[in-house]
Design a protein around this motif. Structure first.
Motif, short mmCIF file in Angstrom:
data_model
loop_
_atom_site.label_atom_id
_atom_site.label_comp_id
_atom_site.label_asym_id
_atom_site.label_seq_id
_atom_site.Cartn_x
_atom_site.Cartn_y
_atom_site.Cartn_z
N ASP A 76 0.90 -1.09 0.03
CA ASP A 76 0.09 -0.10 0.01
C ASP A 76 0.89 1.10 0.12
N ASP A 84 2.37 1.66 -3.43
CA ASP A 84 1.29 2.11 -4.38
C ASP A 84 1.07 3.50 -4.16
N ARG A 85 1.03 4.01 -3.06
CA ARG A 85 0.80 5.48 -2.62
C ARG A 85 1.99 6.43 -3.17
N PRO A 129 1.99 6.29 -7.70
CA PRO A 129 0.44 5.55 -8.10
C PRO A 129 0.73 5.20 -9.61
N ARG A 130 -0.06 4.12 -9.87
CA ARG A 130 -0.21 3.78 -11.45
C ARG A 130 -0.76 5.08 -11.98
N ASP A 131 0.06 5.36 -13.14
CA ASP A 131 -0.42 6.84 -13.53
C ASP A 131 0.03 6.83 -15.15
N SER A 137 -3.61 0.87 -14.86
CA SER A 137 -3.76 1.90 -13.65
C SER A 137 -4.80 1.39 -12.91
N ALA A 138 -5.16 2.38 -11.87
CA ALA A 138 -6.18 1.78 -10.92
C ALA A 138 -7.57 1.81 -11.69
N ARG A 185 7.11 4.95 -12.86
CA ARG A 185 6.76 4.76 -11.41
C ARG A 185 7.88 4.60 -10.45
#
Lengths: 249, 161
Positions: free
Chosen positions: A8, A11-12, A15-17, A165-166, B23
């Protein structure tokens, strides 16, 4: 914060972007002309001529270019200059998540393309209206060959972009020569995924497009194709691009 | 140019993996714009130096090392003019106190631990490839990742629920 695991946190942290691919920019930073430097002096001269002709064409196009730049998010993140307005080529749903593929023809930021290449930008993003509201998409721009695979130009006739991405599952998409009826994606484990191509609603050049969600796996490396191939209606190869150093066309 | 490391190989890697490198670079730099520059510069650096690629490890690991170098260069350039830290503030994760605690925990990790963690998580490199990037033994990668994860788990315990 709801982070409850190391994953987590990471991921934060990143972020998947979306990421706007720009291979031409990489080559420029590397000190390599977008046009291969091994061309003969004659071909270089032809380039100068082509540049002059293109400049004459591009000047009136410049005004249209301004109009073509609507408020699409990718123009805020290095999307190449449009020669045509971005058009929604296709919409669909993957894993219950609605997506859209948007494409436009562009002029590269660094240099002029050979006659057998056109610059196509392809973006896949969550479906949204207005378009500027969309997040979680990705854009890829690249010189795209209008000649079939195996032509003397050595170009490939197909391009490839991939992201996740999310908001969207892992997907792959890109332009392919307009003689391709299908695109086959080859995976490291021997699996093969064949998807139909589709035409843009407005002329962008002799191109069609493909888009697909990629199969999920516990091994992320297995989700990535090693090669994409364009096939005509008879199954003959008309475009091919290796996506892994181990793959060949 | 080294036979077998063609521009096409780099381009193929870029087309398929640039988003993952991005990323990774965002985590390294804390800033999307700088991260993008790190990816673009890293690939460019790898291309310029492709003649020195020995081919004993993966091309992806080799490019990862170049992206790390580019990120360090960019961070150093920024820190000379703005702030001394290696990682710059991230508005997403600093939006609340709990996030700040975790972020600080990430920043407190020694750089090798941080790089190993990022290489594993964002680029999904195996231990052998991470060892190549960081120029350490494979066994060191395992222990480094273990220590990094434990440190972050400890930090998570401190986050207010």
């Amino acid at each position: 914060m709801n982070a409850r695991s190391v994953e987590d946190v990471l991921d934060r942290l990143a972020p998947r972007d979306r990421f706007a691919h720009d291979w031409t920019d990489v080559l420029t930073r590397a000190g390599i002309e977008a046009v291969q430097p091994s061309r003969s002096a004659w071909r270089r001269r032809k380039w100068v001529l082509a540049a002059a002709v293109l400049a004459a064409i591009l000047i009136p196009v410049a005004a249209a270019t301004v109009a073509a730049r609507s408020n699409w998010w990718f123009f805020d993140s290095h999307g190449d200059q449009p020669l045509t307005r971005p058009v929604v080529v296709k919409t669909g749903t993957w894993d219950g998540k609605r997506w859209q593929l948007v494409a436009y023809r562009a002029t590269p930021e660094h240099g002029i393309l050979p006659a057998d290449l056109i610059e196509i930008c392809t973006a896949v993003m969550p479906y949204a209206s207005p378009p500027s509201a969309s997040t979680g998409g990705a854009l890829g721009c690249g010189g795209f060959s209008v000649r079939p695979a195996g032509s003397p130009s050595g170009r490939r006739g197909i391009d490839y972009a991939s992201s996740q991405s999310a908001d969207l599952p892992h997907w792959a998409a890109g332009p392919v020569v307009d003689t391709a009826a299908e695109v086959a994606l080859y995976f490291r484990n021997g699996d093969l995924l064949r998807v139909p191509t589709f035409a843009p609603p407005e002329p962008l050049g002799p191109v069609r497009f493909y888009a697909t969600a990629l199969p999920t796996s516990t091994d992320p490396a297995a989700e990535r194709p090693v090669k994409v191939v364009g096939l005509d209606k008879d199954g003959a190869v008309v475009a091919c691009a290796p996506l892994d150093p181990s793959a060949s066309c | 140019m080294t036979p077998g490391v063609s521009l096409e190989a780099f381009e193929a890697l870029y087309r398929t993996r640039a988003a993952a490198f991005f990323r990774f670079a965002v985590a390294k730099t804390g800033d999307p714009e700088r991260a993008r520059d790190a990816v673009q510069d890293g690939f460019a650096q790898a291309i310029r130096r492709r003649g020195t690629f020995r081919g004993t490890g993966s091309l992806e690991a080799w490019v990862a090392r170049c992206v790390i170098n580019a990120a360090h260069d960019l961070n150093r350039a920024i820190s000379r003019t703005t702030e001394p830290d290696d990682v710059v503030a991230d508005p997403v994760i600093e939006s609340d106190a709990g996030a700040a605690v975790v972020r600080e925990a990430v920043q407190r990790l020694p750089m090798r631990q941080r790089d190993a963690l990022f290489l594993r998580y964002y680029l999904d490199l195996d231990y052998r490839a991470i060892a190549d990037v960081l120029d350490v033994e494979v066994g060191t990668v395992s222990s480094t990742l273990h220590t990094a994860r434990n440190s972050l788990r400890d930090a998570l315990q401190e986050v207010p629920r």
